[in-house]
Design an enzyme around this catalytic site. Structure first.
Site, PDB file in Angstrom:
ATOM      1  N   GLU A  77       2.205   8.210  -1.494  1.00  0.00           N
ATOM      2  CA  GLU A  77       1.239   7.086  -1.756  1.00  0.00           C
ATOM      3  C   GLU A  77       1.880   5.818  -1.335  1.00  0.00           C
ATOM      4  O   GLU A  77       1.470   4.988  -0.611  1.00  0.00           O
ATOM      5  CB  GLU A  77       0.546   7.033  -3.171  1.00  0.00           C
ATOM      6  CG  GLU A  77      -0.591   6.004  -3.067  1.00  0.00           C
ATOM      7  CD  GLU A  77      -1.137   6.086  -4.270  1.00  0.00           C
ATOM      8  OE1 GLU A  77      -1.697   7.051  -4.895  1.00  0.00           O
ATOM      9  OE2 GLU A  77      -1.635   4.962  -4.940  1.00  0.00           O
ATOM     10  N   SER A 114       1.728   5.251  -8.709  1.00  0.00           N
ATOM     11  CA  SER A 114       1.787   6.386  -8.437  1.00  0.00           C
ATOM     12  C   SER A 114       2.697   6.869  -7.051  1.00  0.00           C
ATOM     13  O   SER A 114       2.275   6.118  -6.072  1.00  0.00           O
ATOM     14  CB  SER A 114       0.183   7.101  -8.254  1.00  0.00           C
ATOM     15  OG  SER A 114      -0.564   6.931  -9.309  1.00  0.00           O
ATOM     16  N   ARG A 136      -7.302   6.726  -0.620  1.00  0.00           N
ATOM     17  CA  ARG A 136      -6.036   6.130  -0.612  1.00  0.00           C
ATOM     18  C   ARG A 136      -5.777   6.036   0.905  1.00  0.00           C
ATOM     19  O   ARG A 136      -4.525   5.890   1.497  1.00  0.00           O
ATOM     20  CB  ARG A 136      -4.792   6.711  -1.191  1.00  0.00           C
ATOM     21  CG  ARG A 136      -5.006   6.754  -2.806  1.00  0.00           C
ATOM     22  CD  ARG A 136      -4.956   5.501  -3.489  1.00  0.00           C
ATOM     23  NE  ARG A 136      -5.248   5.647  -4.931  1.00  0.00           N
ATOM     24  CZ  ARG A 136      -6.480   5.682  -5.314  1.00  0.00           C
ATOM     25  NH1 ARG A 136      -7.531   5.585  -4.709  1.00  0.00           N
ATOM     26  NH2 ARG A 136      -6.608   5.972  -6.611  1.00  0.00           N
TER      27      ARG A 136
HETATM   28  C1  LIG Z   1       2.397  -0.679 -11.848  1.00  0.00           C
HETATM   29  C2  LIG Z   1       1.465  -0.275 -10.693  1.00  0.00           C
HETATM   30  C3  LIG Z   1       0.191   0.171 -10.742  1.00  0.00           C
HETATM   31  C4  LIG Z   1      -0.642   0.506  -9.800  1.00  0.00           C
HETATM   32  N1  LIG Z   1      -1.756   1.071  -9.940  1.00  0.00           N
HETATM   33  C5  LIG Z   1      -2.607   1.468  -8.861  1.00  0.00           C
HETATM   34  C6  LIG Z   1      -3.968   2.077  -8.801  1.00  0.00           C
HETATM   35  O1  LIG Z   1      -4.312   1.997 -10.052  1.00  0.00           O
HETATM   36  N2  LIG Z   1      -4.488   2.271  -8.059  1.00  0.00           N
HETATM   37  C7  LIG Z   1      -4.137   1.955  -6.523  1.00  0.00           C
HETATM   38  O2  LIG Z   1      -4.724   2.389  -5.701  1.00  0.00           O
HETATM   39  N3  LIG Z   1      -2.732   1.368  -6.326  1.00  0.00           N
HETATM   40  C8  LIG Z   1      -2.273   1.155  -7.520  1.00  0.00           C
HETATM   41  N4  LIG Z   1      -0.872   0.437  -7.397  1.00  0.00           N
HETATM   42  C9  LIG Z   1      -0.255   0.352  -5.884  1.00  0.00           C
HETATM   43  C10 LIG Z   1      -0.311  -0.922  -5.368  1.00  0.00           C
HETATM   44  O3  LIG Z   1      -0.568  -1.879  -6.549  1.00  0.00           O
HETATM   45  C11 LIG Z   1      -1.612  -1.190  -4.510  1.00  0.00           C
HETATM   46  O4  LIG Z   1      -1.473  -0.416  -3.167  1.00  0.00           O
HETATM   47  C12 LIG Z   1      -1.810  -2.621  -3.740  1.00  0.00           C
HETATM   48  O5  LIG Z   1      -2.906  -2.879  -3.216  1.00  0.00           O
HETATM   49  C13 LIG Z   1      -0.555  -3.287  -3.050  1.00  0.00           C
HETATM   50  O6  LIG Z   1      -0.716  -4.327  -2.786  1.00  0.00           O
HETATM   51  P1  LIG Z   1       0.418  -5.491  -2.427  1.00  0.00           P
HETATM   52  O7  LIG Z   1       0.182  -6.828  -1.951  1.00  0.00           O
HETATM   53  O8  LIG Z   1       1.612  -5.180  -3.182  1.00  0.00           O
HETATM   54  O9  LIG Z   1       1.001  -4.344  -0.929  1.00  0.00           O
HETATM   55  P2  LIG Z   1       2.459  -4.301  -0.280  1.00  0.00           P
HETATM   56  O10 LIG Z   1       3.256  -3.363  -1.152  1.00  0.00           O
HETATM   57  O11 LIG Z   1       3.156  -5.405  -0.218  1.00  0.00           O
HETATM   58  O12 LIG Z   1       1.937  -3.596   1.079  1.00  0.00           O
HETATM   59  C14 LIG Z   1       1.269  -2.667   1.260  1.00  0.00           C
HETATM   60  C15 LIG Z   1       0.840  -2.115   2.503  1.00  0.00           C
HETATM   61  O13 LIG Z   1       0.130  -3.049   3.070  1.00  0.00           O
HETATM   62  C16 LIG Z   1       0.462  -4.001   3.942  1.00  0.00           C
HETATM   63  N5  LIG Z   1      -0.143  -5.059   4.066  1.00  0.00           N
HETATM   64  C17 LIG Z   1      -0.221  -5.828   2.715  1.00  0.00           C
HETATM   65  N6  LIG Z   1      -0.991  -7.124   3.225  1.00  0.00           N
HETATM   66  C18 LIG Z   1      -1.298  -6.937   4.407  1.00  0.00           C
HETATM   67  C19 LIG Z   1      -2.227  -7.804   5.324  1.00  0.00           C
HETATM   68  N7  LIG Z   1      -2.591  -8.985   4.555  1.00  0.00           N
HETATM   69  N8  LIG Z   1      -2.251  -7.473   6.597  1.00  0.00           N
HETATM   70  C20 LIG Z   1      -1.961  -6.241   6.973  1.00  0.00           C
HETATM   71  N9  LIG Z   1      -1.091  -5.366   6.164  1.00  0.00           N
HETATM   72  C21 LIG Z   1      -0.954  -5.799   5.152  1.00  0.00           C
HETATM   73  C22 LIG Z   1       1.954  -3.887   4.222  1.00  0.00           C
HETATM   74  O14 LIG Z   1       2.548  -4.054   5.305  1.00  0.00           O
HETATM   75  C23 LIG Z   1       2.224  -2.143   3.328  1.00  0.00           C
HETATM   76  O15 LIG Z   1       2.066  -1.566   4.648  1.00  0.00           O
HETATM   77  C24 LIG Z   1      -0.245   0.336  -8.583  1.00  0.00           C
HETATM   78  C25 LIG Z   1       1.142  -0.451  -8.583  1.00  0.00           C
HETATM   79  C26 LIG Z   1       1.921  -0.507  -9.293  1.00  0.00           C
HETATM   80  C27 LIG Z   1       3.283  -1.258  -9.251  1.00  0.00           C
END
Ligand SMILES: Cc1cc2nc3c(=O)[nH]c(=O)nc-3n(C[C@H](O)[C@H](O)[C@H](O)COP(=O)(O)OP(=O)(O)OC[C@H]3O[C@@H](n4cnc5c(N)ncnc54)[C@H](O)[C@@H]3O)c2cc1C
Length: 339
Positions: A335, A239, A167
């Site tokens: 996380e 998580s 992570r």
């Molecule tokens: C129901 C649920 C289940 C999940 N299951 C998992 C799982 O099984 N495994 C897992 O690893 N995660 C899981 N997650 C967490 C999440 O889905 C991941 O971390 C995902 O990659 C976040 O993507 P996002 O676009 O929503 O990022 P955001 O939440 O919008 O951003 C996360 C971080 O990334 C940065 N960021 C986003 N896009 C960019 C970009 N283009 N350039 C630079 N920085 C950027 C943001 O500034 C922030 O710091 C889960 C979340 C939920 C709600």
């Protein structure tokens, strides 16, 4: 750049999966790489606090964001290299992660299917090295292209230089808040076998006759649906904490006091302790703090049960950390990114 494209005092309620009613002072979304490059070139980010926001599925806003939110809406999957056995594709940062997984499974490309149904965007997948059911995206990423907002140059770094770990990546350390990811390249296989090792997968697959990629994807979706709350129904960010990783001595001491402790062996004699088990053992399963609670089927997930504020969710997470530390001497590291 037309300043009207920057929206002022913009609601982020639809842009975070905790469904918190928070606002960004400024909000800018772009459809093409050249738009964001131009935006940065013209100095719109200079000296400003900013946040790149994908789907907001890994962020907890503890209040309004007093700065500029940048939201990528760049889509596209293109083939970079192809051989008899493998294919390398370049995917735009704004693509929805699970749309990409669906695309790969439909094309019969192996490697990504166990990461089905993880919310969020492709750009963010590289930030925290998303993982689930025995796979991590770092096993598939070949390179990441980003723009550095300080020198305004575009860089491409390979997998090794992304410094991926559990992570974690260089984007959460040295390059934190310094870059915007534009696209990510992935290598997929044209043939292969299914990765069925993770607990629960063989049982979930057993209802299919000759399971292939589509059946694997469906099994992962079924497992996830049975265990995880859908953010559309209950606000959450998956998580909330990482599973703490300890050495064997610490683990053996814990095991003496808590013989039923849940743990998994990692590489280099490291042991990953199940954070969900630690939280449950602290008696926090039915606890509620100003509308924040843990999900009954998976205590590692903090939920917005009853109109909690971001501040209340954060306070609740601190209560969990304190209780786990007091009982087990282990430090839970979030996380979720807390802002
Ligand atoms: C129901 C649920 C289940 C999940 N299951 C998992 C799982 O099984 N495994 C897992 O690893 N995660 C899981 N997650 C967490 C999440 O889905 C991941 O971390 C995902 O990659 C976040 O993507 P996002 O676009 O929503 O990022 P955001 O939440 O919008 O951003 C996360 C971080 O990334 C940065 N960021 C986003 N896009 C960019 C970009 N283009 N350039 C630079 N920085 C950027 C943001 O500034 C922030 O710091 C889960 C979340 C939920 C709600």
């Amino acid at each position: 750049m037309n300043s009207a494209e920057i929206k002022i005092n913009y609601s982020l309620k639809a842009h975070n999966t905790f469904k918190l009613d928070v606002y960004a002072s400024e909000f800018y979304e772009y459809d093409t790489e050249s738009q964001i490059i131009d935006f940065i070139d013209k100095g719109h980010l200079t000296g400003k606090e900013f946040l790149v926001l994908g789907s907001g599925s890994n962020i907890l806003f503890t209040g309004n964001f007093e700065g500029l939110v940048i939201h990528p809406k760049t889509y596209g999957i293109s083939i970079v290299n192809e051989s008899k056995d493998k294919i390398e594709v370049c995917v735009s940062a704004g693509e929805i992660w699970d749309d990409f997984v669906q695309w790969a499974v439909n094309k019969n490309y192996y490697g990504i299917e166990n990461l089905s149904m993880i919310p969020g965007t492709v750009g963010a997948s590289a930030i925290q090295n998303i993982g689930a059911y025995g796979s991590e995206v770092s096993d598939l990423i070949t390179e990441v292209k980003y723009i550095d907002i300080t020198d305004k140059k575009i860089y491409t770094i390979n997998n090794k230089d992304c410094e991926f770990s559990y992570r974690n990546s260089i984007f959460k350390t040295k390059l934190k808040n310094k870059v915007i990811i534009l696209s990510v390249n992935f290598q997929l296989q044209k043939s292969g076998s299914l990765n069925c090792e993770y607990t629960g997968i063989p049982e979930a697959l057993s209802c299919f006759k000759n399971p292939g990629l589509k059946e694997m994807r469906q099994s992962i979706i079924n497992i996830r649906n049975s265990k995880l709350p859908a953010p559309e129904d209950i606000g959450n960010a998956g998580s909330f904490f990482k599973n703490p990783v300890t050495d064997n001595d610490t683990y053996q001491k814990l095991k003496k006091d808590f013989p039923d402790i849940k743990a998994f062996y990692e590489n280099n004699s490291k042991i990953k302790i199940a954070a969900a088990w630690l939280i449950e053992k602290c008696g926090l399963k039915n606890y509620e703090h100003y509308g924040a609670s843990v999900y009954e089927k998976q205590p590692l997930i903090i939920i917005n049960k009853n109109n909690a504020t971001g501040k209340a969710i954060f306070e609740f997470s601190e209560i969990i950390r304190k209780k786990v530390f007091e009982k087990f001497g282990l430090n839970l590291e979030p996380e979720v990114i807390i802002l």
